[in-house]
Motif scaffolding. Structure first.
Motif, PDB file in Angstrom:
ATOM      1  N   GLY A  22     -97.266  73.074  10.684  1.00 56.53           N
ATOM      2  CA  GLY A  22     -97.847  73.108  12.025  1.00 56.53           C
ATOM      3  C   GLY A  22     -97.856  71.719  12.643  1.00 56.53           C
ATOM      4  N   GLY A  53     -95.997  70.442  14.835  1.00 63.05           N
ATOM      5  CA  GLY A  53     -95.460  70.323  16.180  1.00 63.05           C
ATOM      6  C   GLY A  53     -96.488  70.177  17.279  1.00 63.05           C
ATOM      7  N   ILE A  82    -103.551  69.053  15.756  1.00 65.14           N
ATOM      8  CA  ILE A  82    -104.032  68.395  14.534  1.00 65.14           C
ATOM      9  C   ILE A  82    -102.867  68.040  13.607  1.00 65.14           C
ATOM     10  CG2 ILE A  82    -105.393  68.774  12.434  1.00 65.14           C
ATOM     11  CD1 ILE A  82    -107.278  70.563  14.199  1.00 65.14           C
ATOM     12  N   GLY A  83    -101.888  68.924  13.519  1.00 61.34           N
ATOM     13  CA  GLY A  83    -100.745  68.679  12.631  1.00 61.34           C
ATOM     14  C   GLY A  83     -99.938  67.476  13.093  1.00 61.34           C
ATOM     15  N   ASP A 114     -91.962  75.905  16.014  1.00 64.62           N
ATOM     16  CA  ASP A 114     -91.671  75.459  17.379  1.00 64.62           C
ATOM     17  C   ASP A 114     -90.770  74.227  17.336  1.00 64.62           C
ATOM     18  OD1 ASP A 114     -91.667  74.487  19.944  1.00 64.62           O
ATOM     19  OD2 ASP A 114     -93.819  74.081  20.033  1.00 64.62           O
ATOM     20  N   LEU A 121     -93.733  80.216   8.936  1.00 61.43           N
ATOM     21  CA  LEU A 121     -94.459  80.270   7.656  1.00 61.43           C
ATOM     22  C   LEU A 121     -94.831  81.682   7.248  1.00 61.43           C
ATOM     23  CD1 LEU A 121     -96.393  77.072   8.443  1.00 61.43           C
ATOM     24  CD2 LEU A 121     -95.103  77.368   6.335  1.00 61.43           C
ATOM     25  N   GLY A 146    -101.681  77.369  11.966  1.00 62.70           N
ATOM     26  CA  GLY A 146    -102.595  78.498  12.054  1.00 62.70           C
ATOM     27  C   GLY A 146    -102.495  79.176  13.402  1.00 62.70           C
ATOM     28  N   VAL A 147    -102.992  80.394  13.440  1.00 63.57           N
ATOM     29  CA  VAL A 147    -103.049  81.158  14.695  1.00 63.57           C
ATOM     30  C   VAL A 147    -104.441  81.770  14.815  1.00 63.57           C
ATOM     31  CG1 VAL A 147    -100.577  81.689  14.833  1.00 63.57           C
ATOM     32  CG2 VAL A 147    -102.106  83.216  13.541  1.00 63.57           C
ATOM     33  N   VAL A 204    -100.162  84.329   8.545  1.00 56.73           N
ATOM     34  CA  VAL A 204     -99.897  82.924   8.903  1.00 56.73           C
ATOM     35  C   VAL A 204    -100.991  82.005   8.355  1.00 56.73           C
ATOM     36  CG1 VAL A 204     -99.594  81.286  10.810  1.00 56.73           C
ATOM     37  CG2 VAL A 204     -98.609  83.592  10.969  1.00 56.73           C
ATOM     38  N   SER A 263    -111.665  75.938   8.818  1.00 59.38           N
ATOM     39  CA  SER A 263    -112.364  75.860  10.111  1.00 59.38           C
ATOM     40  C   SER A 263    -113.847  76.067   9.818  1.00 59.38           C
ATOM     41  CB  SER A 263    -111.853  76.990  11.018  1.00 59.38           C
ATOM     42  OG  SER A 263    -112.717  77.184  12.122  1.00 59.38           O
ATOM     43  N   GLY A 323    -114.767  71.600  13.530  1.00 55.16           N
ATOM     44  CA  GLY A 323    -115.384  72.314  14.650  1.00 55.16           C
ATOM     45  C   GLY A 323    -114.379  72.375  15.789  1.00 55.16           C
ATOM     46  N   THR A 324    -114.851  72.337  17.019  1.00 51.31           N
ATOM     47  CA  THR A 324    -113.943  72.479  18.160  1.00 51.31           C
ATOM     48  C   THR A 324    -113.180  71.175  18.392  1.00 51.31           C
ATOM     49  OG1 THR A 324    -115.780  73.746  19.094  1.00 51.31           O
ATOM     50  CG2 THR A 324    -113.826  73.451  20.468  1.00 51.31           C
ATOM     51  N   THR A 330    -107.209  70.409  21.389  1.00 50.92           N
ATOM     52  CA  THR A 330    -105.763  70.529  21.177  1.00 50.92           C
ATOM     53  C   THR A 330    -105.206  71.559  22.161  1.00 50.92           C
ATOM     54  OG1 THR A 330    -105.913  72.362  19.622  1.00 50.92           O
ATOM     55  CG2 THR A 330    -106.076  70.145  18.677  1.00 50.92           C
ATOM     56  N   GLU A 331    -103.913  71.752  22.109  1.00 50.25           N
ATOM     57  CA  GLU A 331    -103.254  72.765  22.941  1.00 50.25           C
ATOM     58  C   GLU A 331    -103.864  74.142  22.687  1.00 50.25           C
ATOM     59  OE1 GLU A 331    -101.963  70.288  21.337  1.00 50.25           O
ATOM     60  OE2 GLU A 331    -100.231  69.446  22.378  1.00 50.25           O
ATOM     61  N   TRP A 332    -104.316  74.357  21.479  1.00 47.71           N
ATOM     62  CA  TRP A 332    -104.960  75.625  21.100  1.00 47.71           C
ATOM     63  C   TRP A 332    -106.137  75.918  22.024  1.00 47.71           C
ATOM     64  CZ3 TRP A 332    -104.840  77.979  15.774  1.00 47.71           C
ATOM     65  CH2 TRP A 332    -105.854  78.903  15.565  1.00 47.71           C
ATOM     66  N   ARG A 352    -105.120  76.563  25.607  1.00 42.71           N
ATOM     67  CA  ARG A 352    -104.649  77.945  25.829  1.00 42.71           C
ATOM     68  C   ARG A 352    -105.842  78.887  26.007  1.00 42.71           C
ATOM     69  NH1 ARG A 352    -100.930  76.512  21.808  1.00 42.71           N
ATOM     70  NH2 ARG A 352    -102.156  77.533  20.172  1.00 42.71           N
TER      71      ARG A 352
HETATM   72  N1  LIG Z   1    -108.436  73.229  17.631  1.00 39.50           N
HETATM   73  C1  LIG Z   1    -109.561  73.631  17.046  1.00 39.50           C
HETATM   74  O1  LIG Z   1    -110.640  73.678  17.680  1.00 39.50           O
HETATM   75  C2  LIG Z   1    -109.569  74.008  15.594  1.00 39.50           C
HETATM   76  C3  LIG Z   1    -110.824  74.141  14.954  1.00 39.50           C
HETATM   77  C4  LIG Z   1    -110.868  74.483  13.603  1.00 39.50           C
HETATM   78  C5  LIG Z   1    -109.693  74.685  12.915  1.00 39.50           C
HETATM   79  N2  LIG Z   1    -108.498  74.559  13.540  1.00 39.50           N
HETATM   80  C6  LIG Z   1    -107.293  74.802  12.752  1.00 39.50           C
HETATM   81  O2  LIG Z   1    -106.466  73.669  12.830  1.00 39.50           O
HETATM   82  C7  LIG Z   1    -105.102  74.070  12.663  1.00 39.50           C
HETATM   83  C8  LIG Z   1    -104.280  73.456  13.779  1.00 39.50           C
HETATM   84  O3  LIG Z   1    -104.800  73.873  15.016  1.00 39.50           O
HETATM   85  P1  LIG Z   1    -104.482  73.133  16.404  1.00 39.50           P
HETATM   86  O4  LIG Z   1    -105.720  73.203  17.190  1.00 39.50           O
HETATM   87  O5  LIG Z   1    -103.817  71.847  16.157  1.00 39.50           O
HETATM   88  O6  LIG Z   1    -103.473  74.227  17.025  1.00 39.50           O
HETATM   89  P2  LIG Z   1    -102.110  74.100  17.844  1.00 39.50           P
HETATM   90  O7  LIG Z   1    -101.877  75.456  18.394  1.00 39.50           O
HETATM   91  O8  LIG Z   1    -102.171  72.923  18.761  1.00 39.50           O
HETATM   92  O9  LIG Z   1    -101.049  73.804  16.681  1.00 39.50           O
HETATM   93  C9  LIG Z   1    -100.729  74.769  15.718  1.00 39.50           C
HETATM   94  C10 LIG Z   1     -99.292  74.563  15.270  1.00 39.50           C
HETATM   95  O10 LIG Z   1     -98.998  75.542  14.264  1.00 39.50           O
HETATM   96  C11 LIG Z   1     -97.710  76.071  14.533  1.00 39.50           C
HETATM   97  N3  LIG Z   1     -97.562  77.414  13.997  1.00 39.50           N
HETATM   98  C12 LIG Z   1     -98.237  78.525  14.369  1.00 39.50           C
HETATM   99  N4  LIG Z   1     -97.776  79.594  13.708  1.00 39.50           N
HETATM  100  C13 LIG Z   1     -96.778  79.149  12.898  1.00 39.50           C
HETATM  101  C14 LIG Z   1     -95.909  79.789  11.979  1.00 39.50           C
HETATM  102  N5  LIG Z   1     -95.937  81.100  11.761  1.00 39.50           N
HETATM  103  N6  LIG Z   1     -95.002  79.031  11.312  1.00 39.50           N
HETATM  104  C15 LIG Z   1     -94.931  77.695  11.537  1.00 39.50           C
HETATM  105  N7  LIG Z   1     -95.722  77.042  12.396  1.00 39.50           N
HETATM  106  C16 LIG Z   1     -96.640  77.759  13.078  1.00 39.50           C
HETATM  107  C17 LIG Z   1     -97.623  76.069  16.064  1.00 39.50           C
HETATM  108  O11 LIG Z   1     -96.280  76.188  16.524  1.00 39.50           O
HETATM  109  C18 LIG Z   1     -98.287  74.768  16.415  1.00 39.50           C
HETATM  110  O12 LIG Z   1     -97.366  73.701  16.479  1.00 39.50           O
HETATM  111  C19 LIG Z   1    -105.101  75.598  12.659  1.00 39.50           C
HETATM  112  O13 LIG Z   1    -105.017  76.062  11.333  1.00 39.50           O
HETATM  113  C20 LIG Z   1    -106.450  75.955  13.259  1.00 39.50           C
HETATM  114  O14 LIG Z   1    -106.931  77.189  12.783  1.00 39.50           O
HETATM  115  C21 LIG Z   1    -108.411  74.220  14.882  1.00 39.50           C
END
Ligand SMILES: NC(=O)c1ccc[n+]([C@@H]2O[C@H](COP(=O)([O-])OP(=O)(O)OC[C@H]3O[C@@H](n4cnc5c(N)ncnc54)[C@H](O)[C@@H]3O)[C@@H](O)[C@H]2O)c1
Length: 253
Positions: free
Chosen positions: A12, A14, A17-18, A38, A63, A91-92, A112, A141, A185-186, A189-191, A194
């Protein structure tokens, strides 16, 4: 690829957090194998790693294709001395209570967020156990440790991540492996963008999300990356099998 002594795989990578984690690890002296579904996000991440003076390998991979991950890990292992660190971050999410959740949404979320980690951890552990060392950081999370409304499949998947991580620590600590989960927590990010863009009142929804943290703001991807970098580091060698909550105090009250 020569250069950095250590190697990390970041899933992840792209976005969010990744991406921040890949950049941070590059600065910390890791070559970064970036995995994401992506391709454009990966291009952005590879450029950011380059800019940080690091080196990257790029893998476009879904994944949800768990068995297919072996090809990625074998390629990394063939190009690098060892796989020192695996950061399972991809993650999704799906917004739905249990009765609103379709079977398809449930299956995709578990595939996922959880089953993919079964495959990546199993595959990479094969390499790490042969090398006699390795660190795994799995991104869970706060939804993995407390219930969150309208997130049934997500909560189940993230609690599963915590359980899986602890089981890995229990089984492999004696063989040089550390495995920890991080529970943000929160995080801005792009997440979150969205989610907010789909809200009736985006500004009101943003303010409500910010209020969930004790200090009234969202975390940054770089702050979570710093938590991941700590768990990866040798200075965290006494930290194993934990669910490290990093949430601005969201679950403290
Ligand atoms: N943003 C938050 O508030 C938050 C809070 C707690 C936990 N998290 C966790 O942090 C992680 C990253 O979240 P983020 O906020 O950076 O999200 P994000 O949507 O900005 O990034 C997620 C990345 O995962 C990739 N991805 C999704 N499905 C995939 C698949 N099947 N195969 C390969 N790549 C895939 C996406 O393309 C994207 O680049 C997630 O596991 C999310 O559950 C996020």
């Amino acid at each position: 690829m020569s250069g950095p002594a250590r190697t990390a795989i970041v899933t992840g990578a792209g976005s969010g957090i990744g991406l921040a984690t890949a950049v941070r690890l590059a600065a910390d002296g890791y070559a970064a194998a970036l995995v994401d579904i992506d391709e454009r996000g990966l291009d952005k991440a590879a450029a950011a790693v380059d800019e940080a003076g690091g080196q990257s390998l790029v893998y476009v991979h879904d994944l949800a294709d768990g068995e297919g991950f072996a090809g990625v890990a074998d390629d990394v292992a063939g190009r690098r001395p060892a796989i020192d660190l695996l950061v399972n971050n991809a993650g999704v999410g799906v917004r739905a209570s249990l009765t609103e959740t379709t079977t398809e949404q449930w299956d995709r979320t578990i595939a996922v967020n959880l089953t993919a980690m079964f495959h990546t951890c199993r595959t990479v552990l094969g390499h790490m156990l042969r090398a006699g060392h390795g660190v795994i950081v799995n991104v869970s999370s706060v939804a993995g440790v407390v219930g969150v409304a309208e997130r049934a499949a997500y909560c189940a998947s993230k609690a599963g991540v915590v359980g899986l991580t602890r089981a890995i620590a229990a089984d492999y600590a004696a063989r040089g492996i550390r495995a920890n989960a991080i529970c943000p927590g929160t995080v801005a990010t792009e997440w979150i963008d969205r989610i907010l863009s789909g809200a009736e009142d985006p500004e009101g929804a943003r303010a409500a999300m910010e209020r969930r943290q004790l200090d009234g703001r969202m975390g940054s991807p770089e702050e979570v990356a710093a938590g991941i970098a700590f768990l990866a580091d040798d200075s965290a060698r006494f930290v194993n099998g934990t669910a490290f909550v990093m949430d601005g105090g969201m679950t403290a009250v």
